[in-house]
Design an enzyme around this catalytic site. Structure first.
Site, mmCIF file in Angstrom:
data_model
loop_
_atom_site.group_PDB
_atom_site.id
_atom_site.type_symbol
_atom_site.label_atom_id
_atom_site.label_comp_id
_atom_site.label_asym_id
_atom_site.label_seq_id
_atom_site.Cartn_x
_atom_site.Cartn_y
_atom_site.Cartn_z
ATOM 1 C CB THR A 193 -6.543 -16.444 8.558
ATOM 2 O OG1 THR A 193 -6.881 -15.415 7.749
ATOM 3 C CG2 THR A 193 -5.168 -17.078 7.941
ATOM 4 N N GLY A 223 -4.169 -9.905 1.171
ATOM 5 C CA GLY A 223 -3.748 -9.762 2.368
ATOM 6 C C GLY A 223 -2.212 -10.182 2.775
ATOM 7 C CG ASP A 224 -1.489 -10.943 6.688
ATOM 8 O OD1 ASP A 224 -2.472 -11.041 6.552
ATOM 9 O OD2 ASP A 224 -1.050 -11.708 7.748
ATOM 10 N N GLY A 246 -4.391 -7.853 7.930
ATOM 11 C CA GLY A 246 -3.296 -8.235 7.098
ATOM 12 C C GLY A 246 -2.430 -6.858 6.609
#
Ligand code: ASP
Length: 325
Positions: A193, A223-224, A246
């Site tokens: 990421t 995800g986060d 995440g």
């Protein structure tokens, strides 16, 4: 599980005689204005990272730092710096965001991104988009051109049409390397990421994160990164972008928790980030790292994995990038 990262002090001005590139370490000197970025954390294996690839990754990180610095130097906002730097990283095949996004289990690319303005606490996020070249631009459009904070899938892609944001055929995201990664379910460079936090000349903080998520994820998994408070968060005294597994970052509301520790527990930025990444997450097996800045320009970049692509640039315009501890 893993031993604590040794926090190494950084020399602000590296000697001109030193041939080694400047080291970012896991902290950095406070700056008047500038930005900090990550290109993902994980088991970045030294033997898998050829010198050519490492040089290309470092060059992309430096280019992104310079783009963000340019925006700030010309009076742009921290949001402009975050956006400019993330677009460069999204366009690079080396990071798990935009062009280099990983594949889902079903062999498609689903991208997530978020951006947050610390001064106004406005935010925008998109999740599960398949045709957006630069998801960070669409996240910003959600913030600035809609009444909402998060749009997913087809609804988000429809806004791209209205906001004039570039769409691409899903095949644009198909890189051979990521395809092989899915086939082999390789664990290297697991969390790739990208994220940026920035502090502008007027003291405004912003954070942004963009990702393809986890290799081999179920389709529809979010995800986060696009979850405000988990992988991305900014307020008027703290900004955080995360990378890692995440599900843990969502459950532990990592980005907001770091800023809350500053606000309510009197922790410094470095202490707060270490508390969460090197202690709390380590105890529960949550692998990853964060980049963070506070309003005084302090910087923290802790990670509990063997490596995290990372860098920072202050008002002096000298980019610092690093990969391992
Ligand atoms: N945090 C991202 C996610 O779980 C993955 C990453 O950091 O690479 O979607």
């Amino acid at each position: 599980m893993r031993s604590l990262v040794l926090v190494v002090a950084v020399l602000a001005a590296c000697g001109a005689s030193s041939a080694k590139p400047p080291v970012a370490s896991t902290n950095a000197p406070a700056m008047h204005w500038g930005l900090v970025l990550h290109g993902g954390a994980g088991a970045i294996a030294r033997d898998k990272l050829t010198p050519e690839r490492e040089a290309a990754i470092r060059a992309a990180l430096e280019q992104a730092l310079r783009a963000g610095h340019d925006a700030l130097a010309h009076g742009g906002s921290s949001l402009d710096a975050v956006t400019a730097a993330i677009v460069i990283l999204e366009d690079s095949p080396y990071f798990n965001a935009g062009k280099g996004a990983v594949f889902t289990h079903d062999g498609v690319n689903e991208l997530d991104a978020a951006i947050m303005n610390g001064k106004t606490r406005t935010a925008g996020a998109v999740a599960g988009v398949r045709t957006i070249k630069n998801p960070i631009l669409l996240a910003r459009a959600v913030m600035e051109k809609s009444r909402h904070v998060m749009l997913v899938g087809a609804g988000a892609e429809e806004l791209a049409g209205i906001a004039g944001i570039e769409k691409v055929d899903p095949s644009y995201f198909r890189t051979e390397e990521r395809w092989q990664e899915l086939q082999n379910a390789l664990k290297n460079d697991k969390f790739g990421t990208v994220g940026v936090v920035a502090l502008d000349k007027s003291g405004g903080l912003a954070a942004g994160t963009s990702t393809g998520g986890l290799t081999n994820k179920r389709y529809g998994r979010v995800g986060d990164s696009p979850i405000i408070g988990a992988g991305t968060y900014a307020d008027d005294h703290c900004a955080v972008s995360a990378t890692g597994h995440g599900e843990f970052f969502i459950r532990y509301t990592v980005a907001r928790d770091i800023c809350a520790r500053l606000e309510y527990a009197g922790r410094t930025l470095v202490q707060a980030a270490d508390d969460v990444v090197m202690d709390e997450l380590v105890h529960v097996g949550g692998e990853g790292g964060v980049i963070a800045m506070d309003q005084e320009g302090h910087v923290a970049m802790p990670f509990n994995t063997p490596g995290m692509y990372r860098g920072y640039i202050g008002d002096d315009g000298v980019p610092h990038v690093d990969i391992y501890r």
